[in-house]
Structure formats: structure tokens, C-alpha cells
Motif scaffolding. Structure first.
Motif, PDB file in Angstrom:
ATOM      1  N   ASN A  68       3.381  11.137  -5.837  1.00  0.00           N
ATOM      2  CA  ASN A  68       4.668  11.674  -6.303  1.00  0.00           C
ATOM      3  C   ASN A  68       5.557  12.056  -5.132  1.00  0.00           C
ATOM      4  O   ASN A  68       6.194  13.117  -5.121  1.00  0.00           O
ATOM      5  N   ASN A  69       5.584  11.163  -4.137  1.00  0.00           N
ATOM      6  CA  ASN A  69       6.386  11.404  -2.941  1.00  0.00           C
ATOM      7  C   ASN A  69       7.746  10.728  -3.040  1.00  0.00           C
ATOM      8  O   ASN A  69       8.776  11.379  -3.000  1.00  0.00           O
ATOM      9  N   GLY A  70       7.761   9.414  -3.174  1.00  0.00           N
ATOM     10  CA  GLY A  70       9.014   8.704  -3.398  1.00  0.00           C
ATOM     11  C   GLY A  70       9.593   7.985  -2.210  1.00  0.00           C
ATOM     12  O   GLY A  70      10.510   7.179  -2.368  1.00  0.00           O
ATOM     13  N   SER A  71       9.104   8.267  -0.999  1.00  0.00           N
ATOM     14  CA  SER A  71       9.582   7.493   0.143  1.00  0.00           C
ATOM     15  C   SER A  71       8.997   6.091   0.062  1.00  0.00           C
ATOM     16  O   SER A  71       8.037   5.847  -0.673  1.00  0.00           O
ATOM     17  N   GLY A  72       9.564   5.158   0.809  1.00  0.00           N
ATOM     18  CA  GLY A  72       9.081   3.790   0.697  1.00  0.00           C
ATOM     19  C   GLY A  72       9.268   2.994   1.976  1.00  0.00           C
ATOM     20  O   GLY A  72      10.053   3.355   2.848  1.00  0.00           O
ATOM     21  N   PHE A  73       8.513   1.922   2.097  1.00  0.00           N
ATOM     22  CA  PHE A  73       8.771   0.908   3.111  1.00  0.00           C
ATOM     23  C   PHE A  73       9.840   0.008   2.507  1.00  0.00           C
ATOM     24  O   PHE A  73       9.545  -0.910   1.757  1.00  0.00           O
ATOM     25  N   GLU A  74      11.099   0.315   2.815  1.00  0.00           N
ATOM     26  CA  GLU A  74      12.199  -0.289   2.059  1.00  0.00           C
ATOM     27  C   GLU A  74      12.372  -1.782   2.291  1.00  0.00           C
ATOM     28  O   GLU A  74      13.275  -2.384   1.730  1.00  0.00           O
ATOM     29  N   GLY A  75      11.511  -2.383   3.108  1.00  0.00           N
ATOM     30  CA  GLY A  75      11.541  -3.835   3.208  1.00  0.00           C
ATOM     31  C   GLY A  75      11.015  -4.514   1.958  1.00  0.00           C
ATOM     32  O   GLY A  75      11.235  -5.710   1.745  1.00  0.00           O
ATOM     33  N   LEU A  76      10.305  -3.758   1.111  1.00  0.00           N
ATOM     34  CA  LEU A  76       9.754  -4.314  -0.115  1.00  0.00           C
ATOM     35  C   LEU A  76      10.859  -4.473  -1.155  1.00  0.00           C
ATOM     36  O   LEU A  76      11.583  -3.526  -1.452  1.00  0.00           O
ATOM     37  N   THR A 129       4.854  -1.044 -13.016  1.00  0.00           N
ATOM     38  CA  THR A 129       3.566  -0.636 -12.424  1.00  0.00           C
ATOM     39  C   THR A 129       3.691   0.686 -11.672  1.00  0.00           C
ATOM     40  O   THR A 129       2.833   1.563 -11.805  1.00  0.00           O
ATOM     41  N   THR A 130       4.742   0.835 -10.884  1.00  0.00           N
ATOM     42  CA  THR A 130       4.895   2.111 -10.173  1.00  0.00           C
ATOM     43  C   THR A 130       5.205   3.247 -11.143  1.00  0.00           C
ATOM     44  O   THR A 130       4.798   4.394 -10.923  1.00  0.00           O
ATOM     45  N   GLY A 131       5.909   2.941 -12.246  1.00  0.00           N
ATOM     46  CA  GLY A 131       6.171   3.962 -13.261  1.00  0.00           C
ATOM     47  C   GLY A 131       4.878   4.500 -13.856  1.00  0.00           C
ATOM     48  O   GLY A 131       4.707   5.716 -14.017  1.00  0.00           O
ATOM     49  N   VAL A 132       3.952   3.603 -14.181  1.00  0.00           N
ATOM     50  CA  VAL A 132       2.664   4.027 -14.736  1.00  0.00           C
ATOM     51  C   VAL A 132       1.876   4.826 -13.702  1.00  0.00           C
ATOM     52  O   VAL A 132       1.261   5.857 -14.026  1.00  0.00           O
ATOM     53  N   VAL A 133       1.887   4.383 -12.446  1.00  0.00           N
ATOM     54  CA  VAL A 133       1.167   5.090 -11.384  1.00  0.00           C
ATOM     55  C   VAL A 133       1.728   6.499 -11.197  1.00  0.00           C
ATOM     56  O   VAL A 133       0.982   7.467 -11.021  1.00  0.00           O
ATOM     57  N   MET A 134       3.050   6.628 -11.244  1.00  0.00           N
ATOM     58  CA  MET A 134       3.655   7.954 -11.103  1.00  0.00           C
ATOM     59  C   MET A 134       3.232   8.886 -12.225  1.00  0.00           C
ATOM     60  O   MET A 134       2.952  10.072 -12.002  1.00  0.00           O
ATOM     61  N   LEU A 135       3.190   8.372 -13.445  1.00  0.00           N
ATOM     62  CA  LEU A 135       2.758   9.191 -14.587  1.00  0.00           C
ATOM     63  C   LEU A 135       1.322   9.668 -14.409  1.00  0.00           C
ATOM     64  O   LEU A 135       1.017  10.857 -14.597  1.00  0.00           O
ATOM     65  N   LEU A 136       0.431   8.757 -14.051  1.00  0.00           N
ATOM     66  CA  LEU A 136      -0.969   9.123 -13.874  1.00  0.00           C
ATOM     67  C   LEU A 136      -1.143  10.085 -12.702  1.00  0.00           C
ATOM     68  O   LEU A 136      -1.927  11.036 -12.776  1.00  0.00           O
ATOM     69  N   GLY A 137      -0.406   9.828 -11.628  1.00  0.00           N
ATOM     70  CA  GLY A 137      -0.516  10.686 -10.452  1.00  0.00           C
ATOM     71  C   GLY A 137      -0.068  12.109 -10.707  1.00  0.00           C
ATOM     72  O   GLY A 137      -0.580  13.055 -10.092  1.00  0.00           O
ATOM     73  N   ARG A 138       0.874  12.276 -11.604  1.00  0.00           N
ATOM     74  CA  ARG A 138       1.401  13.607 -11.897  1.00  0.00           C
ATOM     75  C   ARG A 138       0.551  14.348 -12.933  1.00  0.00           C
ATOM     76  O   ARG A 138       0.116  15.472 -12.703  1.00  0.00           O
ATOM     77  N   TYR A 139       0.302  13.707 -14.073  1.00  0.00           N
ATOM     78  CA  TYR A 139      -0.177  14.455 -15.233  1.00  0.00           C
ATOM     79  C   TYR A 139      -1.692  14.547 -15.345  1.00  0.00           C
ATOM     80  O   TYR A 139      -2.209  15.550 -15.863  1.00  0.00           O
ATOM     81  N   VAL A 140      -2.434  13.552 -14.878  1.00  0.00           N
ATOM     82  CA  VAL A 140      -3.895  13.626 -14.981  1.00  0.00           C
ATOM     83  C   VAL A 140      -4.431  14.796 -14.152  1.00  0.00           C
ATOM     84  O   VAL A 140      -5.216  15.620 -14.636  1.00  0.00           O
ATOM     85  N   SER A 141      -3.984  14.891 -12.912  1.00  0.00           N
ATOM     86  CA  SER A 141      -4.478  15.964 -12.046  1.00  0.00           C
ATOM     87  C   SER A 141      -3.996  17.331 -12.517  1.00  0.00           C
ATOM     88  O   SER A 141      -4.737  18.320 -12.451  1.00  0.00           O
ATOM     89  N   LEU A 158       0.834  -1.206   0.000  1.00  0.00           N
ATOM     90  CA  LEU A 158       0.000   0.000   0.000  1.00  0.00           C
ATOM     91  C   LEU A 158       0.867   1.254   0.000  1.00  0.00           C
ATOM     92  O   LEU A 158       0.589   2.215  -0.733  1.00  0.00           O
ATOM     93  N   TYR A 159       1.922   1.252   0.796  1.00  0.00           N
ATOM     94  CA  TYR A 159       2.795   2.417   0.890  1.00  0.00           C
ATOM     95  C   TYR A 159       3.497   2.686  -0.443  1.00  0.00           C
ATOM     96  O   TYR A 159       3.640   3.840  -0.863  1.00  0.00           O
ATOM     97  N   GLU A 160       3.919   1.635  -1.118  1.00  0.00           N
ATOM     98  CA  GLU A 160       4.642   1.798  -2.383  1.00  0.00           C
ATOM     99  C   GLU A 160       3.783   2.502  -3.427  1.00  0.00           C
ATOM    100  O   GLU A 160       4.231   3.444  -4.103  1.00  0.00           O
TER     101      GLU A 160
END
Length: 558
Positions: free
Chosen positions: A465-473, A483-495, A456-458
Motif C-alpha cells: 500500500n505504498n503507491g510509488s512505481g518504476f514508471e517505465g512500466l 491485478t494491482t487493484g486486487v493486490v492492493m485490497l488483499l494487502g490492506r484488508y487481510v492483515s 516486482l516493484y509494481e
């Protein structure tokens, strides 16, 4: 003493908000002011060199297209450099090319101002890549976001146009980020943060073994990393590393660096709206949410880990797992809250080791769209919620809602609905999808509820567009990179595109005269409505998954 440290940092911030907000207004108001004499000649040289002859205002569509085109070109250069870094100069450690999916994830991460790092900086990229890709994208992504935020403010406050993207983009560099980054870099070097192009140090340990210690151009990256609310570290340990953040003094400097510009933007907005109370109203709402969640994190970490306490181990210092002794609970809690409230993503402690209740704070701040936000994200999101709050109040009293003298109608609310709904969609859907395949579940290193929180955190960090993580993952796989690359794109540009469309729509509206029935948006009542709107939408959307993750883990530990 811990509370006193937090209060002092907040007090310093409050003293700086008004002068910095005023300066930002002078930079982006496009009205003649003293800064023109300092920077005007340099900027004219840049415009002449780049062939930009017309500085007139753009439509929102042209502004958005200019923004997107610039970002695409920067991504292409960044990807190319990462794929070829093995044969490029300034690579004393002989680091090879970056793998394809990791290169994709990295350039998307940095252009979206996320800086989610699925690689370790000191071993994954060369000095050339650190400067020509990472540092370059830190400047340009921050300036891009800043420009869009200013354009949105111009739109809703009734300026003649949203402005000129290229003019805003250059000004953000020349008058904000470059001067401040130079200043912070010099201070960082003075506080013993390395800045060199020498290769790794080779030293002999007390046991007589040989050890290599990574160094490099750290101070320059560290400055824009926080000023631009980027968060990507030179080292894998990020700001927990003693070379990036050697002392409590540098820790406070980094906190203020990433917090000051986002916190000053509401005051700049008040100046644009010619109503400073509007700006302070937004700032008060942001600070209230911030203090509430900071208090939760500080309390939870101070109480320690219930499982360790039950073993009879002295936990009077609180939960120090994953934290640096030189910072302690207070400065770790403040850093954690600021870095997720300002969508920076740098860390001075490992969020994976936060207590279950303490881990709710960074999650909630990102789920609520970063509260203060970075590069203007927090201001834009808070104004979005303010318009929504006005709309809801208008529905309750049967009056056409107005904001800053302009009617709020169906077109604006549809665009705001898109911006609000895309955020939970790109968090919750990929989180659920990751548990449907071994490609996702295979990277989880903790069983049970904590494992769910890792996933969930990832995706929350990527979407915000934060970038911190639960680094155990274990996230450096093709599945997580894509998948995270696509999420970052949508999170930035759609809004961003949706909110620029709102700004363009508001500009075209004729002002409505204020009457006795006009709902005021610059008083304590509306501040409470705004806070309530943010919390209700956040709670309705994310409370179930928070219960399944950190709250369930907390109850299990007890």
C-alpha cells in the motif's frame, strides 16, 4: 554537506517525536484532557448529525465490520464521481469520464491508502475529482488506518475494549489530520505552491508558441498527501514537479510531514503500555533499519552509474539521472527512503532511474512491511514481529511466551502467520504470473533484469500500500489495473482484519504476573532480536527475487 542535511532532518524529527506522540495519546486514550475543550463541541455536533448516540467500546468483529462498511460506502461514492466527472462542475479543462478498470484501480488505490496512479493527475481528473474523490479519500483512508492501529494498541496493552471505530475515525479527522493539513497548506501556499480553481494558464514561450500550464488546488492536496502518507500527486511527476515541491525547504517540509506521525506512534504505544521504554525500543528498531537502508541508497547514488563511469564521463556528482538538481543526491535519497519506509509513495525523483543497488532500498523497505509505515501500519507490523520474536524466544528456552503480561498462544500465532505470509504471496505470485502472459510482459519497457525489477516493484508497491512505481512500466492497461487493484485490497484488508483479531484475542486474556523468568521486551537485547526477526524473515522470503533483479543488474553493469 549531503550527510549534514540528512542528519539535520533526522534531528528535527527526534525533537518532535515525544510531544507529538504524547498528543496522539491524549487524543485516543479517551481520557479527559485539554483537547476536549477545543474539539469536543465540534465532535458532538458531528455525532449528533450522524446519529451516533452510543460511544461505548466495540468487539473486534464489530470494529472491523464498521471499518469495512465505511470503506465500502466511500469506494462507491468515489467510483461514481470518477465515472461521471465529465458532467460534474469544477472541470474547466473539460476532462471526460475515467475508464472503468482505471476507475476501479483508482478508487481501490486511494481507499487502501496506496495512491498508485495509473493516470496523470493534471490530465486524468478534474478539479472536482481532485477534491471530492482524491483529497476526500486521502483523509478518510488515513483516518481509517490510524483508527485500526490505535484499536490494535488498545487490545495488546490490555484496555477494556478495542474502542469505538466511529469515535476514533472522527477524532482522527478533527484532532489530527484536519488541523495539521490546514497548517501545512498555509505554509505551502506561503512557499509558492499554487492553490486556485482557475483554469490552465496559457502562456507564450520564447519560441513564440502557445503552451498550457496546469494549475489547481495543489497545496491542499499536497498537505494531506504527505500527512496521511497517501502519496498521490496532483501532477504525474508527483513531488518532482516544481508546483508540488518548488524548493529544498518544501522538500524538507514534505519529508517531515509524511514521517512525523508514523515515527511518533511508537511513543504513543509506550504511553498506552505504561512503559515508555517499550515505545523507544520499537522506535530504535525502526530507526536502525531505516538508517541502514538509507545509507545503502545514499552510497549507491553517490557512486554514480557504473556504466556511465566506464564511458569516462565525469560522475563526481553521483547518479543524477531522474533527479532534480534543486534537491541533489542527499535530499533525493532521504525522500526515497522516507516515502517507502512511511508507505507514502510520493516521489521527488524517478525510482526507475535509481542505480541497481540504490533501487534495493525502496524495494526492501516495502518488502519488510514499510518499517515506520503510515497510518499506524509500521507500528502494527513491528508489534507483530515483536510478538513473533517473543514466541521464538519462548520456544528456544521452553517457556510459554508472554507479551505485555499476556500469554502468546496458538490462536495469535496463526493470525500473525496469516498476516506475514499474505504479504510475500501477493507480491511473488502476481510477479511470476505477469511473465506468463503477453498482457503482463507487453508493458515492460526495459529488457533483462531491470524489466523484472519493474514488475516486482509494481506488485511490491501495491501489496505494501505504498503507491510509488518504476514508471517505465506501461501500467495503464486492464491487466495491470485489475491485478494491482486486487493486490492492493488483499494487502490492506487481510492483515488489518487478522491483527484486529489478535487484539480481540489478547483483550480476553488474564494478565500473567511478572516473574524472574519473564522475558523482557524493553531492553537492547530484545531490540536486537526484533531487528533480527524482521531481517531474517525478509531475507529468507525475498532475497532470491532481489538477486534475480537489482543485484543481477548491478553485476551485469560492472
Amino acid at each position: 554537506m549531503g550527510i549534514l542535511q540528512i542528519v539535520v532532518v533526522i534531528a528535527i524529527l527526534l525533537l518532535l517525536v515525544k510531544p507529538v506522540g504524547t498528543y496522539l495519546y491524549h487524543v485516543f486514550s479517551n481520557e479527559p484532557n485539554r483537547t476536549d475543550r477545543i474539539f469536543g463541541g465540534f465532535e458532538r455536533g458531528i455525532f449528533k448529525l450522524s446519529g451516533l448516540k452510543k460511544h461505548g467500546g466495540m468487539s473486534w468483529k464489530r470494529y472491523a465490520l464498521s471499518f469495512l462498511t465505511t470503506n465500502i460506502v466511500l469506494v462507491a461514492f468515489g467510483y461514481l464521481f470518477l465515472r461521471l466527472q465529465g458532467g460534474l462542475p469544477l472541470n474547466p479543462s473539460g476532462i471526460g469520464e475515467m475508464e472503468q478498470t482505471l476507475s476501479f484501480n483508482t478508487v481501490i488505490s486511494f481507499i487502501t491508502n496506496t495512491n498508485l496512479q495509473h493516470y496523470s493527475g493534471e490530465t486524468g481528473v478534474s478539479y472536482f475529482s481532485q477534491m471530492a474523490v482524491m483529497t476526500m479519500l486521502m483523509f478518510t483512508s488515513a483516518a481509517s488506518g490510524f483508527s485500526v492501529a490505535v484499536a490494535f494498541v488498545r487490545g495488546i496493552t490490555g484496555r477494556s475494549s478495542v474502542g469505538n471505530f466511529f469515535q476514533d475515525f472522527v477524532k482522527a479527522h478533527t484532532r489530527v489530520f484536519l488541523p495539521l493539513a490546514l497548517l501545512v497548506t498555509l505554509v505551502m501556499v506561503g512557499l509558492h505552491v499554487p492553490q486556485t480553481l482557475k483554469p490552465m494558464l496559457e502562456v507564450t514561450t520564447l519560441e513564440g508558441q502557445t503552451q498550457q500550464i496546469a494549475i489547481g488546488p495543489i497545496a491542499s492536496l499536497e498537505s494531506i498527501k504527505h500527512l496521511g502518507t497517501n502519496g498521490g500527486g496532483f501532477f504525474g511527476a508527483n513531488s518532482a514537479h516544481p508546483f508540488e515541491n518548488p524548493s529544498p525547504l518544501t522538500n524538507v517540509l514534505e519529508i517531515l510531514s509524511m514521517w512525523l506521525l508514523p515515527a511518533s506512534l511508537p511513543y504513543m504505544y509506550g504511553k498506552f503500555a505504561k512503559n515508555k521504554r517499550q515505545g523507544w525500543m520499537l522506535f530504535s528498531a525502526m530507526m536502525t533499519l531505516f538508517v541502514l537502508l538509507l545509507g545503502l541508497n545514499y552510497y549507491a547514488e553517490s557512486q554514480g552509474n557504473p556504466a556511465i563511469n566506464a564511458m569516462g564521463i565525469d560522475a563526481s556528482q553521483g547518479s543524477m539521472e531522474g533527479k532534480e538538481v534543486r534537491f541533489g543526491i542527499a535530499q533525493s535519497a532521504l525522500f526515497t527512503t522516507v516515502t517507502t519506509a512511511a508507505t507514502t509513495g510520493s516521489v521527488n525523483n524517478m525510482h526507475d532511474t535509481l542505480t541497481p543497488l540504490g533501487g534495493i532500498t525502496p524495494l526492501a523497505l516495502m518488502m519488510l512491511n514499510n518499517v515506520f509505515g503510515g497510518k499506524g501500519v509500521g507500528l502494527v507490523n513491528m508489534l507483530m514481529y515483536a510478538i513473533l520474536g517473543v514466541f521464538l524466544c519462548g520456544l528456544m528456552v521452553g517457556r510459554t511466551p508472554e507479551f505485555l503480561g499476556r500469554k502468546i498462544e496458538a490462536r495469535e500465532m496463526k493470525l500473525i502467520a496469516i498476516a506475514i505470509l499474505i504479504h510475500p504471496l501477493i507480491i511473488l505470485a502476481p510477479t511470476a504470473g505477469a511473465f506468463l502472459t503477453e498482457l503482463g510482459k507487453g508493458s515492460i519497457t526495459n529488457p533483462g533484469f531491470h524489466g523484472l525489477t519493474q514488475v516486482l516493484y509494481e506488485y511490491t508497491s501495491s501489496a505494501a500500500n505504498n503507491g510509488s512505481g518504476f514508471e517505465g512500466l506501461a501500467d495503464n492497461t486492464s491487466f495491470w489495473n485489475m491485478t494491482t487493484g486486487v493486490v492492493m485490497l488483499l494487502g490492506r484488508y487481510v492483515s488489518i482484519i487478522a491483527m484486529l483479531a489478535v487484539a480481540g484475542s489478547m483483550i480476553r486474556k488474564k494478565p500473567v504476573p511478572e516473574t524472574i523468568g519473564t522475558f523482557r521486551t524493553d531492553n537492547v537485547l530484545f531490540t536486537g532480536i526484533l531487528i533480527g526477526t524482521v531481517l531474517i524473515i525478509g531475507a529468507l522470503t525475498f532475497l532470491p527475487v532481489i538477486v534475480l533483479g537489482p543485484i543481477a543488474e548491478y553485476l551485469t553493469l560492472r
